[in-house]
Structures are given as C-alpha cells and as structure tokens.
Design an enzyme around this catalytic site. Sequence first.
Site, PDB file in Angstrom:
ATOM      1  N   TYR A 157       8.481   6.389  -6.531  1.00 46.80           N
ATOM      2  CA  TYR A 157       7.228   5.640  -6.567  1.00 46.80           C
ATOM      3  C   TYR A 157       7.133   4.825  -5.290  1.00 46.80           C
ATOM      4  O   TYR A 157       8.074   4.107  -4.937  1.00 46.80           O
ATOM      5  CB  TYR A 157       7.177   4.718  -7.782  1.00 46.80           C
ATOM      6  CG  TYR A 157       5.913   3.903  -7.907  1.00 46.80           C
ATOM      7  CD1 TYR A 157       5.914   2.532  -7.628  1.00 46.80           C
ATOM      8  CD2 TYR A 157       4.711   4.489  -8.296  1.00 46.80           C
ATOM      9  CE1 TYR A 157       4.748   1.781  -7.738  1.00 46.80           C
ATOM     10  CE2 TYR A 157       3.542   3.742  -8.420  1.00 46.80           C
ATOM     11  CZ  TYR A 157       3.572   2.383  -8.135  1.00 46.80           C
ATOM     12  OH  TYR A 157       2.420   1.634  -8.239  1.00 46.80           O
ATOM     13  N   ASP A 260      11.768   3.931   1.868  1.00 48.60           N
ATOM     14  CA  ASP A 260      11.011   2.930   1.120  1.00 48.60           C
ATOM     15  C   ASP A 260      12.047   2.020   0.451  1.00 48.60           C
ATOM     16  O   ASP A 260      12.585   2.357  -0.597  1.00 48.60           O
ATOM     17  CB  ASP A 260      10.111   3.611   0.090  1.00 48.60           C
ATOM     18  CG  ASP A 260       9.381   2.599  -0.778  1.00 48.60           C
ATOM     19  OD1 ASP A 260       8.499   3.014  -1.548  1.00 48.60           O
ATOM     20  OD2 ASP A 260       9.696   1.387  -0.691  1.00 48.60           O
ATOM     21  N   LYS A 288       8.979  -7.093  -2.344  1.00 48.52           N
ATOM     22  CA  LYS A 288       9.705  -7.792  -3.410  1.00 48.52           C
ATOM     23  C   LYS A 288      10.523  -8.984  -2.903  1.00 48.52           C
ATOM     24  O   LYS A 288       9.981 -10.064  -2.652  1.00 48.52           O
ATOM     25  CB  LYS A 288      10.555  -6.783  -4.187  1.00 48.52           C
ATOM     26  CG  LYS A 288       9.685  -5.731  -4.936  1.00 48.52           C
ATOM     27  CD  LYS A 288      10.514  -4.749  -5.715  1.00 48.52           C
ATOM     28  CE  LYS A 288       9.674  -3.594  -6.226  1.00 48.52           C
ATOM     29  NZ  LYS A 288       8.949  -3.887  -7.480  1.00 48.52           N
TER      30      LYS A 288
HETATM   31  P1  KE4 Z   1       3.910  -3.073  -5.015  1.00 53.67           P
HETATM   32  O1  KE4 Z   1       2.582  -2.529  -4.467  1.00 53.67           O
HETATM   33  O2  KE4 Z   1       3.963  -3.037  -6.538  1.00 53.67           O
HETATM   34  O3  KE4 Z   1       4.260  -4.440  -4.432  1.00 53.67           O
HETATM   35  O4  KE4 Z   1       5.058  -2.105  -4.488  1.00 53.67           O
HETATM   36  C1  KE4 Z   1       4.971  -0.739  -4.746  1.00 53.67           C
HETATM   37  C2  KE4 Z   1       6.363  -0.135  -4.660  1.00 53.67           C
HETATM   38  C3  KE4 Z   1       6.701   0.593  -3.543  1.00 53.67           C
HETATM   39  N1  KE4 Z   1       7.931   1.135  -3.405  1.00 53.67           N
HETATM   40  C4  KE4 Z   1       8.870   0.964  -4.367  1.00 53.67           C
HETATM   41  C5  KE4 Z   1      10.215   1.581  -4.181  1.00 53.67           C
HETATM   42  C6  KE4 Z   1       8.579   0.226  -5.531  1.00 53.67           C
HETATM   43  O5  KE4 Z   1       9.531   0.076  -6.481  1.00 53.67           O
HETATM   44  C7  KE4 Z   1       7.306  -0.335  -5.687  1.00 53.67           C
HETATM   45  C8  KE4 Z   1       6.900  -1.100  -6.923  1.00 53.67           C
HETATM   46  N2  KE4 Z   1       7.831  -1.098  -8.014  1.00 53.67           N
HETATM   47  C9  KE4 Z   1       7.281  -1.216  -9.338  1.00 53.67           C
HETATM   48  C10 KE4 Z   1       8.451  -1.295 -10.321  1.00 53.67           C
HETATM   49  N3  KE4 Z   1       9.049  -0.040 -10.556  1.00 53.67           N
HETATM   50  C11 KE4 Z   1       6.338  -2.347  -9.479  1.00 53.67           C
HETATM   51  C12 KE4 Z   1       6.040  -2.750 -10.886  1.00 53.67           C
HETATM   52  C13 KE4 Z   1       4.583  -2.560 -11.231  1.00 53.67           C
HETATM   53  O6  KE4 Z   1       3.974  -1.629 -10.652  1.00 53.67           O
HETATM   54  O7  KE4 Z   1       4.084  -3.339 -12.056  1.00 53.67           O
END
Ligand code: KE4
Length: 452
Positions: A157, A260, A288
């Site tokens: 993701y 990533d 994060k």
């Molecule tokens: P954000 O756009 O949510 O800040 O980041 C996206 C993202 C990008 N790359 C990796 C490896 C990530 O884990 C994430 C976001 N992680 C999820 C949890 N698995 C966010 C939680 C959510 O979407 O509510």
Amino acid sequence: MPTDAATTSSTTTDRYAQSAAAFAKARVLMPGGVSSPVRAYQAVGREPVTVRCGKGAVVTDIDGNEYIDYVMSYGPLILGHAEETVVAAIVKAAGRGASFGMPTEAETQLAQVVVDAVPSVEVVRFVNSGTEAVMSAIRLARGATGKPKIVKCTGCYHGHSDSLLVQAGSGAMTLGVPSSPGVPESITSNTLLIPYNDLDAVRETFKGNPDQIACLVVEPIAGNMGCIPPAPPAPDGSNPGYLQGLRDICDEFGVLLMFDEVMTGFRVALGGAQALYGVTPDLTCLGKIIGGGLPCAAYGGREDLMRQMAPDGPIYQAGTLSGNPLAMAAGLATLDALQEEGVYEQLEATSAKLGAGLRDSAKSANVPVYLTRVGSMLGLFFSDTPITNYEQALTCRTDRFAAFFNSMLDNGIILAPAQYEAWFVSMAHGEDCVQKTLKAAEIAFATAAAVD
Ligand code: KE4
C-alpha cells in the site's frame, strides 16, 4: 492502566454506550462515520470505540475504558501518546504561528536530520501525507526518465493516489477493494503488478516492458498486508535477498528503485529499512514518524533526481501546508529523541519479548499463527503456513483474527482492526504492558481457537 474486562461487572454493551452513541452521530455526517475506512471496524464485525485521549502506551475511550494501544496511529507515535517533549515543541511552535506559506528554519533543521539519517536521501521535499509523498515521487520518476510505467507489488500500500490504488494492501485489502472504482483504466494500465518477494517476476516484467518502466516502488518491509519481511539472502549465496536483488535488477535494466518507507522510516532503525538491510534505493518516501503524529511526510533521494523538482526543475509539486511549523516541531522533537543512545535497543527488547510471548501463547492454545517481526513492527497471521506475499496473506483465517481482536479489545488491548495491518510498539510500552498484553492474549487465543 487498563481495567481487566474479564472481571468488570458491566456488560460489554454498557461498556461502549458512549462510543455507540458517538458513532451513530458520526455515521450521519461522514462515510462510515470515519475519516479513514479501516477505522470503521467493518472487518471485525463491531462498532469502533471513540477515543477521548492518549498518554504513553494507553488510550482511553469516551466511556472511560483504557486500552494498551498497538495501533499507535498506524506507526507515527514511536515515543507514545502525548510525549512531553513533543507536546511542548508543538505548543511552543503554535505560539509563534501555525503556518506562514514562507520558509522557516525548522524545515531546514528537519531536512538536515533526514539527510543525515537516511542513506539514500541527499535532497528532500516535505509534503503532508504518505500518499502525497509517493504520488510526487512517482511523478518525479516518470518525469526524470520520460517513461510511463511503474511497478508495484500486490498487497503493498502506497497511499490512495490513482496510479497506486491497484491491488493495494491496508484498508483497500481489508475492505476487498484493492483496486478501487473511480480509477480509470487509462491510468492503471501503466501500473504493472508483481508478487512481493519474487525476483523472477521482476525480471520477467522488466524484460516484457523494455524502456517503458520509470521505477519500481516497494515497501522494503511490507506492512500493509500484515508485516512481511523481505526474503533474506540464501545461505549458499545463490540469492542476494529480495532487497539486494531488486537493487541489482533495477541497475541492470535502468529502472529507478523507490523504497516506500512511510511506515519503516525511523521505525526499524534510525535510517529505516535501507539502513537495516544495507540496500540504498534511488528515491525514498517517508511519513508517519517524521511528523511525530502531525501531518507530515517527505520524499527524497539522489540529488540529480530531486533537483528536477520545481522550482529547481520543471516537475511540479506543491502544498499549502507542506513543511508547516507545527509538524516540523513535532517531527524534530521525535527524531531528536530517537537519536538518544539505546532507543532502538529498548524497542527491540520490548518487541522481542512481546513476539515470543504471543507465539508461545498461541501454541498453548493450539491455534496456528505465523508471527513476524522486524524491530518494533509485528505481524500476527492466523495461518498454519508461512506468509511471504499477498496471495498467501489472503488465505489467513480473518474470522479467527476478528475473534482474537474482539477478545483483546474487551480485555483492554487495542489493535488495528484488520488482519492486514501491523502492530506497533513504542518507547512507552514497558514490561507491565507486555505482561498485561500476554495475559489478555491467552484469553483471546483460546477464543480464536474456538472458531472452527
Ligand atoms: P498516508 O497518506 O495515510 O499518510 O500514507 C499512505 C501510506 C503510504 N505508504 C505506506 C507504506 C503506508 O503504510 C501508508 C499508510 N498506512 C496506512 C496503515 N496501513 C494508513 C492507515 C489508514 O489509511 O488509515
């Protein structure tokens, strides 16, 4: 500390009455009653608790129930909730103004910390979310190479931008929409999919798309289909390991390698997974932890690439709140704390004890689990076989996960409400947290084992 629900007198429905009322209101006004789908608890068949506050390793819901927290906002809170130095830094910055739309020294200070810590990053740009970071880095890779296609792993993701919401993990996987409606085929046709941990598939895909591929983007430790580490080098040297293999094949075919590290950056080591495994990508995405709980993310890498971003170069990306003073202050306070002696050793010791205890507890309950861990990032798969990729992750007993999750919640431990998420341990998780977690896990594994 969390109450032991097993001894509380009230029924579980009473325990969550305020959360139920709050969620009913939220659902009227917001899709699913949430600001991000996974929070709606659909995968675990119950309504979510509504949080009032957090401190250290514990969150408290609006009914007054306390939980030891392993969500930790899905990774940012490596120091724990409301950590004093982070709060003080945010308050101080807020008193000087929340946002200017003009350069501040805090951005340069945080940029220096990132450049010093992360091996691949020579130049960095701040944005507001991991989605934005990866989306921008993909645009850079395409702009710098003039090639249209990108390669991603099924189950990884990288945020919800159109090019990447294809066979994606995390909430998309949990909700069964790994490839979302609303994303035109004209866009996803440029996204090529490969299984995680499969180097042959990389080579075949590169061979099949000569001079078409701008970059391969990968989570160096997959954290969005549960926690799946990269395959290690073969003992006989026949295989350099997944990450080094990606580096070698990308070099052979002239494809940019993008890590990533939104989740793994500053999580598994100060320099992230690339420092831990000794493999340097061309571009890195962060998020994060670098915002310490406030909206902040970044992309960076080789100077010859990053200098092609506006206004140095022609590739455009912008953002009103990018590099905002509050997020910079929270990020600086967090990364300063992570540079203290012994931090990663403490995270490792706590997480190792938790992981070993969970493994033993599941074995005692005769419920097959496959537990993975890299530093303070853990995965608990309800599976009797090893999980090394998306296809295998899909075979997990999500029904048993749901039973485990609900029992843990009722006993004062709160996890991400999905099999396809990771557990996060913070500096605020101590021995007492581990013992209470393992006590609750004994009950929860027995509950899961009873699910036929
Ligand atoms: P954000 O756009 O949510 O800040 O980041 C996206 C993202 C990008 N790359 C990796 C490896 C990530 O884990 C994430 C976001 N992680 C999820 C949890 N698995 C966010 C939680 C959510 O979407 O509510």
